[in-house]
Each structure stands twice: as structure tokens, then as C-alpha cells.
Design a protein around this motif. Structure first.
Motif, short mmCIF file in Angstrom:
data_model
loop_
_atom_site.label_atom_id
_atom_site.label_comp_id
_atom_site.label_asym_id
_atom_site.label_seq_id
_atom_site.Cartn_x
_atom_site.Cartn_y
_atom_site.Cartn_z
N TRP A 36 11.39 36.99 -37.69
CA TRP A 36 10.67 38.20 -38.12
C TRP A 36 11.11 38.50 -39.54
O TRP A 36 12.31 38.59 -39.83
CB TRP A 36 10.98 39.38 -37.21
CG TRP A 36 10.24 39.38 -35.92
CD1 TRP A 36 10.66 38.87 -34.72
CD2 TRP A 36 8.94 39.93 -35.68
NE1 TRP A 36 9.70 39.05 -33.76
CE2 TRP A 36 8.63 39.71 -34.32
CE3 TRP A 36 8.00 40.57 -36.48
CZ2 TRP A 36 7.43 40.12 -33.74
CZ3 TRP A 36 6.82 40.99 -35.91
CH2 TRP A 36 6.53 40.75 -34.56
N PHE A 37 10.13 38.65 -40.41
CA PHE A 37 10.35 38.99 -41.80
C PHE A 37 9.74 40.36 -42.08
O PHE A 37 8.91 40.85 -41.31
CB PHE A 37 9.69 37.96 -42.73
CG PHE A 37 10.37 36.64 -42.78
CD1 PHE A 37 10.26 35.74 -41.72
CD2 PHE A 37 11.11 36.26 -43.88
CE1 PHE A 37 10.87 34.49 -41.77
CE2 PHE A 37 11.74 35.02 -43.94
CZ PHE A 37 11.61 34.14 -42.88
N ARG A 38 10.10 40.94 -43.22
CA ARG A 38 9.43 42.14 -43.68
C ARG A 38 9.29 42.09 -45.19
O ARG A 38 10.07 41.45 -45.88
CB ARG A 38 10.17 43.41 -43.25
CG ARG A 38 11.54 43.61 -43.89
CD ARG A 38 12.20 44.83 -43.28
NE ARG A 38 13.53 45.09 -43.85
CZ ARG A 38 14.38 45.99 -43.38
NH1 ARG A 38 14.03 46.74 -42.32
NH2 ARG A 38 15.54 46.17 -43.96
N ARG A 45 9.86 39.12 -49.72
CA ARG A 45 9.86 39.01 -48.27
C ARG A 45 11.27 38.61 -47.82
O ARG A 45 11.87 37.69 -48.37
CB ARG A 45 8.84 37.96 -47.84
CG ARG A 45 8.56 37.93 -46.36
CD ARG A 45 7.38 37.01 -46.06
NE ARG A 45 6.14 37.50 -46.66
CZ ARG A 45 4.95 36.95 -46.47
NH1 ARG A 45 4.84 35.89 -45.69
NH2 ARG A 45 3.89 37.44 -47.05
N GLU A 46 11.78 39.31 -46.83
CA GLU A 46 13.14 39.05 -46.37
C GLU A 46 13.19 38.82 -44.87
O GLU A 46 12.44 39.43 -44.10
CB GLU A 46 14.07 40.22 -46.73
CG GLU A 46 13.73 41.54 -46.07
CD GLU A 46 14.78 42.62 -46.29
OE1 GLU A 46 15.89 42.29 -46.75
OE2 GLU A 46 14.50 43.79 -45.99
N LEU A 47 14.11 37.94 -44.48
CA LEU A 47 14.31 37.66 -43.06
C LEU A 47 15.06 38.82 -42.42
O LEU A 47 16.11 39.24 -42.89
CB LEU A 47 15.09 36.37 -42.89
CG LEU A 47 15.42 35.97 -41.45
CD1 LEU A 47 14.16 35.64 -40.67
CD2 LEU A 47 16.39 34.78 -41.44
N VAL A 48 14.52 39.32 -41.33
CA VAL A 48 15.13 40.43 -40.60
C VAL A 48 15.90 39.92 -39.39
O VAL A 48 17.04 40.33 -39.15
CB VAL A 48 14.04 41.43 -40.16
CG1 VAL A 48 14.62 42.48 -39.24
CG2 VAL A 48 13.38 42.06 -41.36
N ALA A 49 15.28 39.03 -38.63
CA ALA A 49 15.90 38.52 -37.40
C ALA A 49 15.27 37.19 -37.05
O ALA A 49 14.14 36.90 -37.45
CB ALA A 49 15.73 39.51 -36.25
N ALA A 50 16.01 36.39 -36.29
CA ALA A 50 15.49 35.10 -35.84
C ALA A 50 16.07 34.78 -34.47
O ALA A 50 17.14 35.30 -34.09
CB ALA A 50 15.85 33.99 -36.83
#
Length: 125
Positions: A36-38, A45-50
Motif C-alpha cells: 500500500w502506497f500513498r 509516492r511513498e510505501l506505507v505498508a507491505a
């Protein structure tokens, strides 16, 4: 490739919660790690969770650790992002992405094979 569709975004007050869903179709969902990115206006765009293919391993950005939870249900071809204690700085378009090879998480956008269209999350103060 797998096709991804996000849902569950909306407007919420600070301190509130939202649950995002990412529904997959096409190729076997369990063969992809999910991220999940935002992306906020004017920001990268940054990675939030994986989450790994089986769901046994997870990664969280420091900014969301302890507040967000990523999960997946391979029988339903769906990944989820539970967001609690939301802050105005969490306001962004949230996108899910599928990763087929290598480590189950990466901050590099080109490492992901498929992307959803995104869902807007707005947190008011």
C-alpha cells in the motif's frame, strides 16, 4: 498481470479510522506480495505498508507503525489496510500494488507489476 481496485476511502476526523480494501482479479493473487502506497499533493509516492505472499511477514513505514495494519485474504483475493488514529498528515491518495518477484517489499515503484487507480483519504483536524 493482476488487476487491482481499491475502495474504502473517504473523509474522516482526526483520531478516526478507515479500512481500505484492494480487490484483485486476473492472475493468482497469492503469487503476489502486496504493498500500500500513498501520495499527497506535491509529494512523492511513498510505501506505507507491505505484506508477503502468505501474509506471514509485514513491513510498515515508521510514520504509520502502531496505527496501520496490513492484511490479506487469499481466498477472497483481497488485501486490506486498517488505518486507526488517523492524522491530517495521513491525507493522500492511497494505492495498492502487486509485487511478483524478489523481496516482499520495496520502496521502488518500478518493482511493482500492477497498480490500482487509488482511493482518496482525507483526514480533517
Amino acid at each position: 498481470q493482476v488487476q487491482l481496485v481499491e475502495s474504502g476511502g473517504g473523509l474522516v476526523q482526526a483520531g478516526g479510522s478507515l479500512r481500505l480494501s484492494c480487490a484483485a482479479s486476473g492472475r493468482t493473487f497469492s503469487s503476489y506480495a502486496m504493498g500500500w502506497f500513498r501520495q499527497a499533493p506535491g509529494k512523492e509516492r511513498e510505501l506505507v505498508a507491505a505484506i508477503s505472499w502468505s501474509g506471514g511477514s509485514t513491513y510498515y513505514a515508521d510514520s504509520v507503525k502502531g496505527r496501520f495494519t496490513i492484511s490479506r485474504n487469499n481466498a477472497k483475493n483481497t488485501s486490506y489496510l486498517q488505518m486507526n488514529s488517523l492524522k491530517p498528515e495521513d491525507t493522500a491518495v492511497y494505492l495498492c500494488a502487486a509485487k511478483a518477484t524478489g523481496s516482499f517489499w520495496s520502496r521502488r515503484l518500478s518493482d511493482y507489476a500492477s497498480w490500482g487507480q487509488g482511493t482518496q483519504v482525507t483526514v480533517s483536524s
